[in-house]
Design an enzyme around this catalytic site. Structure first.
Site, PDB file in Angstrom:
ATOM      1  N   GLU A   1      13.156   1.081  -5.324  1.00  0.00           N
ATOM      2  CA  GLU A   1      12.761  -0.307  -5.561  1.00  0.00           C
ATOM      3  C   GLU A   1      12.482  -0.487  -7.043  1.00  0.00           C
ATOM      4  O   GLU A   1      12.344   0.479  -7.792  1.00  0.00           O
ATOM      5  CB  GLU A   1      11.567  -0.714  -4.689  1.00  0.00           C
ATOM      6  CG  GLU A   1      10.301   0.032  -4.961  1.00  0.00           C
ATOM      7  CD  GLU A   1       9.196  -0.282  -3.940  1.00  0.00           C
ATOM      8  OE1 GLU A   1       9.458  -0.745  -2.818  1.00  0.00           O
ATOM      9  OE2 GLU A   1       8.037  -0.033  -4.297  1.00  0.00           O
TER      10      GLU A   1
ATOM     11  N   ARG B   1      -4.531   3.086   9.927  1.00  0.00           N
ATOM     12  CA  ARG B   1      -5.706   3.950  10.163  1.00  0.00           C
ATOM     13  C   ARG B   1      -6.885   3.383   9.399  1.00  0.00           C
ATOM     14  O   ARG B   1      -6.727   2.448   8.631  1.00  0.00           O
ATOM     15  CB  ARG B   1      -5.411   5.342   9.611  1.00  0.00           C
ATOM     16  CG  ARG B   1      -4.982   5.262   8.147  1.00  0.00           C
ATOM     17  CD  ARG B   1      -4.953   6.581   7.459  1.00  0.00           C
ATOM     18  NE  ARG B   1      -4.073   6.606   6.330  1.00  0.00           N
ATOM     19  CZ  ARG B   1      -4.363   6.208   5.097  1.00  0.00           C
ATOM     20  NH1 ARG B   1      -5.565   5.740   4.817  1.00  0.00           N
ATOM     21  NH2 ARG B   1      -3.483   6.277   4.111  1.00  0.00           N
TER      22      ARG B   1
HETATM   23  P1  ADP Z   1       1.348   6.412  -1.214  1.00  0.00           P
HETATM   24  O1  ADP Z   1       1.615   6.085   0.222  1.00  0.00           O
HETATM   25  O2  ADP Z   1       1.924   7.723  -1.638  1.00  0.00           O
HETATM   26  O3  ADP Z   1      -0.090   6.231  -1.605  1.00  0.00           O
HETATM   27  P2  ADP Z   1       2.093   3.739  -2.099  1.00  0.00           P
HETATM   28  O4  ADP Z   1       3.386   3.147  -1.716  1.00  0.00           O
HETATM   29  O5  ADP Z   1       0.870   3.268  -1.368  1.00  0.00           O
HETATM   30  O6  ADP Z   1       2.181   5.327  -2.046  1.00  0.00           O
HETATM   31  O7  ADP Z   1       1.871   3.511  -3.642  1.00  0.00           O
HETATM   32  C1  ADP Z   1       0.808   4.125  -4.323  1.00  0.00           C
HETATM   33  C2  ADP Z   1       0.723   3.593  -5.747  1.00  0.00           C
HETATM   34  O8  ADP Z   1       1.947   3.850  -6.456  1.00  0.00           O
HETATM   35  C3  ADP Z   1       0.544   2.092  -5.859  1.00  0.00           C
HETATM   36  O9  ADP Z   1      -0.779   1.688  -5.701  1.00  0.00           O
HETATM   37  C4  ADP Z   1       1.049   1.855  -7.265  1.00  0.00           C
HETATM   38  O10 ADP Z   1       0.104   2.254  -8.222  1.00  0.00           O
HETATM   39  C5  ADP Z   1       2.227   2.805  -7.350  1.00  0.00           C
HETATM   40  N1  ADP Z   1       3.488   2.118  -6.975  1.00  0.00           N
HETATM   41  C6  ADP Z   1       4.106   2.138  -5.775  1.00  0.00           C
HETATM   42  N2  ADP Z   1       5.250   1.428  -5.802  1.00  0.00           N
HETATM   43  C7  ADP Z   1       5.387   0.950  -7.047  1.00  0.00           C
HETATM   44  C8  ADP Z   1       6.360   0.140  -7.728  1.00  0.00           C
HETATM   45  N3  ADP Z   1       7.451  -0.300  -7.106  1.00  0.00           N
HETATM   46  N4  ADP Z   1       6.137  -0.180  -9.026  1.00  0.00           N
HETATM   47  C9  ADP Z   1       5.036   0.279  -9.674  1.00  0.00           C
HETATM   48  N5  ADP Z   1       4.092   1.044  -9.115  1.00  0.00           N
HETATM   49  C10 ADP Z   1       4.254   1.386  -7.818  1.00  0.00           C
END
Ligand code: ADP
Length: 462
Positions: A206, A298
């Site tokens: 993405e 969760r």
């Molecule tokens: P995880 O499940 O490993 O915690 P997440 O999808 O919740 O991963 O994303 C964790 C963090 O990664 C987000 O809070 C953000 O800081 C960063 N992040 C995720 N996707 C993006 C993106 N497309 N662009 C910029 N930062 C991102």
């Protein structure tokens, strides 16, 4: 309302602070609790807090002990448990575990396995969001099967892009790619990391948002289709995509933005008829537009701050919902969304046994001195914080969560600073000094950190 099945005994399939949190909720509800523990955890505090505790996973690794579905269910049945609370991590988002519980006639305190499967991984939950008109980050919503495909999709998306593991969690399996030269090696390394960490190497792409804010919305639903949100949390203070300090309400949101993002969370949860506690995570770009990234099915580490400002006990309500109580029942007493109100501000600081001066390497050893904070507006949720406690290298380095609650954000920060200054932990290194540096930083005090904040301010580590 359907039939209520009051639980007599609940097995807590977790360890550390969240096990204690659940055991306390059970006790307050008059339910007996059963703890399970690995050999490495035989001196852990959570074990002694439960009404009964049993060793599991003999001969297994310290982590695998908490992942043996068959053994845990067998034990739950043998000890006469009605239900299992999985906490967070370990088996909490394992649909197979939820299904195995159901098949054994044990209530899984959480959503059904069908709901978990519907939200499945990050790719699938993005598709659900799109199907109900909730904005997602532009990208390729399918697993990429080859390096050629990765290259083609990244070009289409436009650099910088984010490679993400479909099954990802804890910031693992994620890579930022700024040019086509970096793409293939980064794709390989993300794929390998994902296979190792999650047993599933599916990667998707993405658009990478530059320094977004992380805003998430807590939702709570019963078995009868009633759903409410408990407003948002700002979790933008992150190190390596992992949360460090969380607070609510988010200072960066206008009332209109807050309403839009909370409504989108409800839309998403409704799409799968979600029940129990869950969290819809969003990123906010510089223009203030929000994009859904994933749903956590969760209870989360940072549920505490939402409890403080709404007065709603999320863990107790998860148990009551599993027993069959409706949100508008006397026990839960949330008749409608209007009953969920916010009172003041709350901040959570995660104290970890890590050494900020040494790249946050986990520290181990015996705690020789432990003095805790207390007083008005302070809440502590801890695992093994006591003098004489042995911090092992086997598990998460979270030692205690320090939450503060007050009427203004500034007062809440001051309370957090006061509490962290009162804490005294000797024998193992902690990140307390680092947390104080963050709390005292003008950007944090303005409620204006984005996810790049820690990286952009290396002086916080001193
Ligand atoms: P995880 O499940 O490993 O915690 P997440 O999808 O919740 O991963 O994303 C964790 C963090 O990664 C987000 O809070 C953000 O800081 C960063 N992040 C995720 N996707 C993006 C993106 N497309 N662009 C910029 N930062 C991102």
């Amino acid at each position: 309302m359907g039939r209520i099945k009051q639980f007599k005994k609940v097995l807590v399939a977790n360890r550390g602070e969240i096990a204690i949190r659940i055991i306390r909720a059970c006790r307050e509800l008059g339910i007996r609790s059963v703890a399970i523990y690995s050999e490495e955890d035989k001196n852990s505090l959570f074990r002694t807090k439960a009404d009964e505790s049993y060793e599991i996973g003999k001969g297994k690794s310290p982590i695998d002990a908490y992942l043996d579905i068959d053994e845990i269910i067998r034990l739950a049945k043998a000890k006469g448990c009605d239900a299992i609370h999985p906490g967070y991590g370990f088996l909490a988002e394992n649909a197979g575990f939820a299904e195995a519980c159901e098949k054994s006639g044990i209530e899984f305190i959480g959503p059904t396995h069908e709901m978990m499967n519907a939200l499945g991984d990050k790719i699938q939950s993005k598709l659900v969001a799109e199907s109900v008109g909730v904005p997602t980050i532009p990208g390729v919503d399918k697993a990429i099967s080859s390096e050629d495909e990765a290259l083609e999709f990244a070009e289409k998306c436009g650099y910088p892009v984010m490679l993400k593991a479909a099954a990802g969690g804890g910031g693992r399996g994620m890579r930022i790619v700024r040019s086509s030269e970096e793409l293939i090696p980064q794709f390989r390394s993300a794929h390998n990391e994902a296979v190792k960490a999650f047993g599933n190497g599916d990667i998707f792409i993405e658009k990478y948002l530059e320094e977004p804010k992380h805003i998430e919305v807590q939702v709570l639903g019963d078995k009868y289709g009633n759903l409410v949100h408990l407003y948002e949390r700002d979790c933008s203070v992150q190190r390596r995509h992992q949360k460090v300090i969380e607070f609510t309400p988010a200072l960066c949101l206008s009332d209109a933005q807050r309403e839009a993002i909370c409504n989108d969370a409800i839309k998403l949860a409704k799409a799968v008829d979600y029940r129990s506690a869950g969290t819809c995570e969003f990123l906010l770009d510089k223009s203030g537009q929000h994009y859904f990234i994933e749903m956590n099915t969760r209870v989360q580490v940072e549920h505490t701050v939402s409890e403080l400002v709404t007065g709603i006990d999320i863990v107790q309500d998860m148990i009551l919902i599993a027993e069959g109580y409706a949100l508008d029942s006397e026990r839960i007493n949330i008749k409608s969304q209007k009953d969920v109100t916010m009172n003041g501000y709350a901040i959570q600081c995660r104290i970890t046994t890590e050494d900020p001066a040494n790249n946050f390497a986990p520290d181990t050893g015996t705690i020789t001195e432990y003095r805790s904070a207390a007083g008005f507006g302070i809440r502590l949720d801890g695992g093994n914080g006591f003098t004489g406690s042995v911090i092992s290298p086997y598990y998460d380095s979270l030692l205690v969560k320090v939450c503060s609650h007050a009427r203004s954000f500034n007062d809440t920060v001051n309370k957090a600073v006061r509490a962290l200054t009162e804490m005294r932990i000797e024998g193992v290194k902690t990140n307390i000094g680092f947390l104080l540096n963050v709390l005292n930083h003008p950007t944090f005090r303005a409620g204006n950190c984005n996810t790049g904040f820690i990286n952009d301010n290396p002086e916080l580590l001193n």
